[in-house]
Write an enzyme that holds these catalytic residues in place. Structure first.
Site, PDB file in Angstrom:
ATOM      1  N   GLU A 139      10.296   1.342  10.194  1.00  0.00           N
ATOM      2  CA  GLU A 139      11.296   2.396   9.996  1.00  0.00           C
ATOM      3  C   GLU A 139      10.539   3.694  10.266  1.00  0.00           C
ATOM      4  OE1 GLU A 139      12.860   5.226   8.676  1.00  0.00           O
ATOM      5  OE2 GLU A 139      12.895   4.463   6.604  1.00  0.00           O
ATOM      6  N   CYS A 165      13.285  11.213   6.990  1.00  0.00           N
ATOM      7  CA  CYS A 165      13.345  10.734   8.381  1.00  0.00           C
ATOM      8  C   CYS A 165      14.771  10.818   8.938  1.00  0.00           C
ATOM      9  CB  CYS A 165      12.773   9.339   8.503  1.00  0.00           C
ATOM     10  SG  CYS A 165      13.584   8.157   7.452  1.00  0.00           S
ATOM     11  N   GLU A 189      10.032  15.190  15.506  1.00  0.00           N
ATOM     12  CA  GLU A 189      10.604  15.132  14.164  1.00  0.00           C
ATOM     13  C   GLU A 189      10.056  16.337  13.388  1.00  0.00           C
ATOM     14  OE1 GLU A 189       9.298  11.846  11.625  1.00  0.00           O
ATOM     15  OE2 GLU A 189      11.361  11.742  10.917  1.00  0.00           O
ATOM     16  N   LYS A 197       0.867  -1.188   0.000  1.00  0.00           N
ATOM     17  CA  LYS A 197       0.000   0.000   0.000  1.00  0.00           C
ATOM     18  C   LYS A 197       0.896   1.228   0.000  1.00  0.00           C
ATOM     19  CE  LYS A 197      -1.510   2.854   2.874  1.00  0.00           C
ATOM     20  NZ  LYS A 197      -1.379   4.116   2.108  1.00  0.00           N
TER      21      LYS A 197
HETATM   22  C1  SIN Z   1      13.133   8.155   4.702  1.00  0.00           C
HETATM   23  O1  SIN Z   1      13.178   9.330   4.955  1.00  0.00           O
HETATM   24  O2  SIN Z   1      12.118   7.470   4.978  1.00  0.00           O
HETATM   25  C2  SIN Z   1      14.239   7.396   3.992  1.00  0.00           C
HETATM   26  C3  SIN Z   1      15.397   8.236   3.676  1.00  0.00           C
HETATM   27  C4  SIN Z   1      16.490   7.507   2.947  1.00  0.00           C
HETATM   28  O3  SIN Z   1      16.391   6.330   2.587  1.00  0.00           O
HETATM   29  O4  SIN Z   1      17.507   8.161   2.729  1.00  0.00           O
END
Ligand code: SIN
Length: 489
Positions: free
Chosen positions: A261, A295, A392, A186
């Site tokens: 993640e 992230c 974040e 998804k």
């Molecule tokens: C992410 O921000 O979810 C992944 C970033 C990355 O793989 O560099």
């Protein structure tokens, strides 16, 4: 739609798919249509068809039906399909990057980089597929041995984010398929065209029907179908810690294995012995890539007090000079935020910081282009009580703070519930080891602002997640270990 009002203007227009992909076929949706908006202009790019919960369950059944044959296929043959997928992705890099920039907003050069980055996982895991072998273990009994088999875990579900609409899909799908699992994906509802284009290429790469499926629809409802279905043995999710917590709790229902993640709150430490220019370049790259919607983006910069004033001045000047605009403009370095909610959140974080005494050094307001564009913003004087310190950020906003010594830098850097990426700049070898060992993070960049590659384990500790993607460890997430005791030898 005429060629002139087609915003995509692709070389291969059949990459632009609007329907879910299940069991090797494009399916008519039975849910409400979903509009896809270009965040740079606010205009509608088109719409995609979505599925009801029952239809999503049918996609899982298709993946279940395809599993035995795919799992039994020699690894080299699975690898060949993945290699073909990688080749096709690279052959269509220009179109895929254009789709991404239009629906996600990132600069075209970054979108191109992401397509290549994503494709590298297909290649990498094609290579890992043939090395997923087991062991024979001697036992205390003379006539017995244990065969340790590593087997595909089964049907997997993946939920991917909008900030990397292509790479996260390949980073999850390739190890799953390499291991012999089948998958229902998804993708984010804001960026479905990138996902469907990958499905079109998977189809052309002759992935058998049911091996790779893409469903579209309402996220919480689909998440519930994934976690309630007994055939789904594994869930992989990239996204916020808040959603990760919900999915983790739901995964308990069927005791599904999870890879999560989640969010980050990356510190970037500049020690007094750092290469100053490299640290400035690194901080700019690690903060403003994808308008900070990453992230592993830097949230909090800590600079030794001897460099603080010079660093802040130079860094803010560089941030202010970044060109903000539409990602298709080749000079643009910072695109728009993804939607109005993201813009409002950045404003709220900034307001909160200001009420707590933070000072804006550059930026601080909507960009003159209006819409979802926000000025690259640098603040100082925000403390641990400010939201920009604790949460974040996910936008082009960062805080810079000074520290006295290594111990204080480490204390500040680790003072967060998150533990995804961190960065530090030093030229002292002893410090490199001391600090890398003391930082409570899953990934650390030392004198380098990037930690993302198919060859390195990607993932976090604490509230940033469970499990790793990429590297030789990435395939383990999709394998189960079986011990076979053999006696009578
Ligand atoms: C992410 O921000 O979810 C992944 C970033 C990355 O793989 O560099």
């Amino acid at each position: 739609m005429t060629a002139t009002d087609d915003p995509f203007a692709l070389q291969d227009s059949s990459l632009l798919r609007r329907q879910p992909y299940i069991d090797g076929q494009w399916q008519t949706g039975d849910g409400p249509a979903l509009a896809v908006i270009n965040p740079a202009t606010g205009t509608r790019l088109g719409e995609v068809e979505t599925l009801s919960a029952q239809a999503v369950a049918r996609a899982i059944s298709a993946a279940e039906a395809a599993l035995p044959a795919w799992k039994a296929l020699p690894a080299r043959e699975r690898a060949a399909r993945l290699e073909r997928w990688q080749e096709l992705i690279l052959e269509h890099l220009d179109d895929l990057a254009r789709i991404m920039t239009l629906e996600q907003g990132k600069p075209l050069a970054e979108a191109r980089g992401e397509i290549a980055y994503g494709a590298s996982f297909a290649k990498w895991f094609a290579e890992e597929a043939v090395r997923a072998y087991g062991e024979i273990v001697p036992t205390p009994a003379r006539d017995r041995r244990v065969l340790v088999l590593r087997e595909a875990i089964g049907v997997c579900a993946a939920i991917t984010p909008w900030n990397f609409p292509s790479a996260m899909i390949v980073r999850k799908s390739a190890p799953a398929l390499a291991a012999g699992c089948t998958l229902v994906l998804k993708p984010a509802e804001t960026t479905p065209f990138s996902a469907l284009a990958l499905a079109e290429l998977a189809h052309r790469a002759a992935l058998p029907a049911g091996v790779f499926n893409v469903v579209l629809g309402e996220p919480p409802a689909i998440g519930k179908v994934f976690s309630a279905h007994p055939a789904v043995r594994k869930l992989s999710f990239t996204g916020s810690t808040r959603t990760g917590r919900i999915l983790l709790a739901q995964a308990a229902e069927q005791i599904q294995k999870v890879t999560l993640e989640l969010g980050g709150n990356a510190p970037f430490i500049v020690f007094e012995d750092a290469d100053f220019d490299a640290a400035i370049d690194g901080a700019i790259a690690a903060k403003f890539r994808n308008a900070g919607q990453v992230c592993v983006a830097v949230n909090r910069i800590f600079v030794h007090e001897s460099l603080f004033a010079r660093f802040t001045e130079r860094f803010a000047a560089r941030a202010a000079a970044l060109k903000v605009g539409h990602g298709l403009d080749p000079d643009v370095q910072v695109g728009p935020l993804i939607n109005e909610a993201a813009l409002q959140r950045i404003r709220a974080l900034l307001e909160d910081a200001e009420t707590r005494g933070a000072k804006i050094i550059t930026g601080g307001k909507s960009h003159k282009l209006g819409g979802l564009f926000f000025e690259p913003t640098v603040v100082t004087g925000a403390g641990p009580e400010a939201r920009i310190w604790r949460e974040e950020i996910f936008g082009p906003l960062v805080t810079v703070t000074s520290f006295r010594d290594e111990a204080e830098a480490l204390r500040l850097a680790n003072a967060t519930e998150y533990g995804l990426a961190s960065y530090f700049y030093t030229r002292e070898l002893g410090r490199l080891f001391r600090v890398a060992e003391a930082l409570q993070y899953g990934m650390i960049g030392v004198n380098v602002p990037f930690v993302s590659s198919e060859c390195a384990p990607f993932g976090g500790v604490k509230a940033s997640g469970i499990g790793r993607e990429g590297s030789r460890h990435g395939i383990e997430e999709y394998l189960e270990i079986k011990a076979v005791w053999v006696a009578g030898m």
